[in-house]
Write a protein that holds these residues in place. Structure first.
Motif, mmCIF file in Angstrom:
data_model
loop_
_atom_site.group_PDB
_atom_site.id
_atom_site.type_symbol
_atom_site.label_atom_id
_atom_site.label_comp_id
_atom_site.label_asym_id
_atom_site.label_seq_id
_atom_site.Cartn_x
_atom_site.Cartn_y
_atom_site.Cartn_z
ATOM 1 N N ALA A 30 0.914 -1.328 -0.028
ATOM 2 C CA ALA A 30 -0.094 0.040 -0.038
ATOM 3 C C ALA A 30 0.957 1.211 -0.122
ATOM 4 N N GLY A 31 2.195 1.257 0.183
ATOM 5 C CA GLY A 31 3.024 2.483 0.035
ATOM 6 C C GLY A 31 4.265 1.943 0.651
ATOM 7 N N ALA A 77 -0.698 6.372 -3.157
ATOM 8 C CA ALA A 77 -0.005 6.125 -2.063
ATOM 9 C C ALA A 77 -0.003 7.314 -1.065
ATOM 10 N N GLY A 80 -3.182 7.342 0.513
ATOM 11 C CA GLY A 80 -3.311 6.371 1.435
ATOM 12 C C GLY A 80 -4.351 5.262 0.592
ATOM 13 N N CYS A 82 -3.414 3.568 -2.612
ATOM 14 C CA CYS A 82 -2.744 2.547 -3.428
ATOM 15 C C CYS A 82 -2.567 1.240 -2.864
ATOM 16 N N ARG A 83 -3.069 0.116 -3.905
ATOM 17 C CA ARG A 83 -2.910 -1.071 -3.693
ATOM 18 C C ARG A 83 -2.377 -1.880 -4.636
ATOM 19 N N ASP A 102 -11.045 3.313 -1.873
ATOM 20 C CA ASP A 102 -11.632 4.657 -1.719
ATOM 21 C C ASP A 102 -12.871 4.182 -1.089
#
Length: 184
Positions: A30-31, A77, A80, A82-83, A102
């Protein structure tokens, strides 16, 4: 229960084949420092096989290339959202999903798998893994497959209309972008 008996049987067979493969692991990014690496791995996987012949929409064969996807991932990312989900067999990434989260919805923008591992049903196994994971995560209420490809229909996903909306700033640059969009 909504899935066809034939599709459920195919999922069970793929699940059994995957379970018998050595070193199977699902990972989600996720980051953080591993995100750039994960996007690179995803781009490699997604652009493999038929997509590299120029006949398909592979990330690495498209004009904007991999860097644009890295840039998009960095923006997501920072929010918060991003995957990148990857499936590993014997320490090698063989399938992946790239998307965003989201307001409780996971949006899968792109998926891909190494065609040498097709017998493991990696695309469907990734979707099944994500569904199981979402049941354990109360913040995820929906998974949006984002397209209507033929194999998505096996999952009996809901379909809904989608519209594109373009909003331009009221600056000279924004108006020029709007004009360019209208003329394109």
């Amino acid at each position: 229960a909504r899935l066809s008996p034939n599709f459920r049987a195919n999922l069970r067979k793929a699940r059994n084949r995957l379970a018998s493969a050595p070193g199977v692991e699902f990972r989600s990014y996720a980051g953080g420092p591993d995100l750039e690496w994960a996007i690179g791995e995803f781009a490699r996987i997604e652009s493999s096989g038929w997509k590299t012949t120029g006949e398909g929409p592979g990330i690495l064969t498209r004009r904007e290339g991999e860097e644009r996807y890295h840039a998009r991932a960095r923006v997501l990312a920072a929010l918060g959202a991003c995957r990148v989900n990857l499936l590993f067999v014997q320490g090698r990434a063989v399938a992946g999903q790239w998307g965003a989260v989201d307001r409780g919805t996971v949006f899968l923008f792109k998926i891909g798998y190494d065609e040498g591992c097709a017998r493991l049903g990696p695309g469907n196994m990734m979707v099944e893994w994500l569904l199981r994971r979402s049941l354990e995560d109360p913040t995820i209420g929906r998974i949006d497959l984002t397209s209507a490809t033929a194999w998505h229909q096996d999952w009996k996903a809901e379909r809904y209309a989608l519209s594109n909306v373009h909003h331009f700033n009221r600056t000279l640059r924004g108006r020029l972008a709007q004009l360019a969009k209208l003329c394109a």
